[in-house]
Design a protein around this motif. Structure first.
Motif, PDB file in Angstrom:
ATOM      1  N   LYS A 191     -85.213 -48.410  57.068  1.00 33.80           N
ATOM      2  CA  LYS A 191     -85.697 -48.413  55.706  1.00 33.80           C
ATOM      3  C   LYS A 191     -84.534 -48.175  54.755  1.00 33.80           C
ATOM      4  O   LYS A 191     -83.516 -47.580  55.120  1.00 33.80           O
ATOM      5  N   GLU A 248     -84.228 -46.125  52.393  1.00 37.84           N
ATOM      6  CA  GLU A 248     -83.875 -44.720  52.178  1.00 37.84           C
ATOM      7  C   GLU A 248     -82.883 -44.215  53.226  1.00 37.84           C
ATOM      8  O   GLU A 248     -82.075 -43.330  52.950  1.00 37.84           O
ATOM      9  N   GLN A 277     -84.562 -50.862  42.103  1.00 35.21           N
ATOM     10  CA  GLN A 277     -84.983 -50.479  43.458  1.00 35.21           C
ATOM     11  C   GLN A 277     -84.276 -49.191  43.885  1.00 35.21           C
ATOM     12  O   GLN A 277     -84.890 -48.299  44.469  1.00 35.21           O
ATOM     13  N   ARG A 333     -85.741 -46.260  41.819  1.00 33.25           N
ATOM     14  CA  ARG A 333     -87.099 -45.974  42.266  1.00 33.25           C
ATOM     15  C   ARG A 333     -87.075 -45.217  43.595  1.00 33.25           C
ATOM     16  O   ARG A 333     -87.784 -44.230  43.781  1.00 33.25           O
ATOM     17  N   LYS A 334     -86.215 -45.661  44.512  1.00 33.56           N
ATOM     18  CA  LYS A 334     -86.129 -45.007  45.826  1.00 33.56           C
ATOM     19  C   LYS A 334     -85.545 -43.607  45.677  1.00 33.56           C
ATOM     20  O   LYS A 334     -86.008 -42.669  46.331  1.00 33.56           O
ATOM     21  N   GLN A 379     -88.295 -41.355  44.477  1.00 35.13           N
ATOM     22  CA  GLN A 379     -89.211 -41.046  45.575  1.00 35.13           C
ATOM     23  C   GLN A 379     -88.584 -40.027  46.529  1.00 35.13           C
ATOM     24  O   GLN A 379     -89.236 -39.080  46.960  1.00 35.13           O
ATOM     25  N   MET A 380     -87.308 -40.212  46.846  1.00 32.51           N
ATOM     26  CA  MET A 380     -86.618 -39.296  47.751  1.00 32.51           C
ATOM     27  C   MET A 380     -86.496 -37.901  47.128  1.00 32.51           C
ATOM     28  O   MET A 380     -86.590 -36.896  47.834  1.00 32.51           O
TER      29      MET A 380
END
Length: 189
Positions: A2, A4, A40, A43-44, A47-48
């Motif tokens: 992924k 991340e 992207q 955004r990641k 989220q992380m």
């Protein structure tokens, strides 16, 4: 793999801003991940951060916009190590991104995991060669479309097979050399 995991691996080496991550991915990381749009990446990272894997500090910059600089948290390191140590399943094609990213991340963080990843990949490729190297590659034609040049088709088919076989042989040789370096205690170069 992924996205991340790629970001966690980069942050394991040093803190980065989102801009720095994008620049790295465009140049040095172009073989580890397909192009990533800045939205992207941000955004990641958001989220992380919500998951507790990274935290940011604001780097105030005179005359330029301030930058959020992200660093790995202990939870992020644990998530990264979990990925490194998770079972590696080689894909049918060699030199895929998951191997390259996982191995390059594991090697400096967990020697035994790196050895396991290389051994798994090497065993899989050797078995793949054993299954496929001697197989019948004869092209068979039944009612081909008008204009299909069978001799050119055969030549191209053979040339592409030779290219693939040579690439696979180089890959296996590299894996063997890398495994030897890892198990002999020599640094990987």
């Amino acid at each position: 793999m992924k996205f991340e995991h790629v970001l966690l691996a980069l942050l394991a080496r040093r803190p980065h801003s989102g801009y720095d991550l994008r620049k790295w991915l465009e140049v040095e990381g172009q073989f580890l991940w397909a192009r990533a749009h800045h939205s992207q990446i941000y955004r990641k990272l958001g989220q992380m951060e919500a998951d507790g894997w990274v935290r940011h500090e604001v780097d105030e910059r005179e005359g330029r916009p301030d930058a959020k600089v992200y660093r790995l948290t202990p939870e992020g390191r644990a998530a990264l190590m979990e990925w490194i140590r998770s079972p590696y399943e080689p894909p049918s094609r060699f030199q895929e991104i998951d191997f390259l990213a996982r191995f390059s991340t594991a090697a400096p963080l967990d020697h035994e995991a790196a050895v396991g990843i290389v051994r798994t990949e090497l065993d899989y490729r050797r078995a793949q060669i054993a299954r496929n190297r001697g197989r019948d590659r004869t092209l068979r034609y039944e009612d081909p479309v008008p204009g299909l040049d069978r001799e050119t088709d055969r030549q191209v088919h053979t040339a592409l097979h030779e290219l693939g076989a040579a690439g696979m042989d180089r890959w296996v040789a590299w894996l063997e050399q890398t495994l030897h370096r890892l198990t002999e205690g020599k640094p990987v170069r």
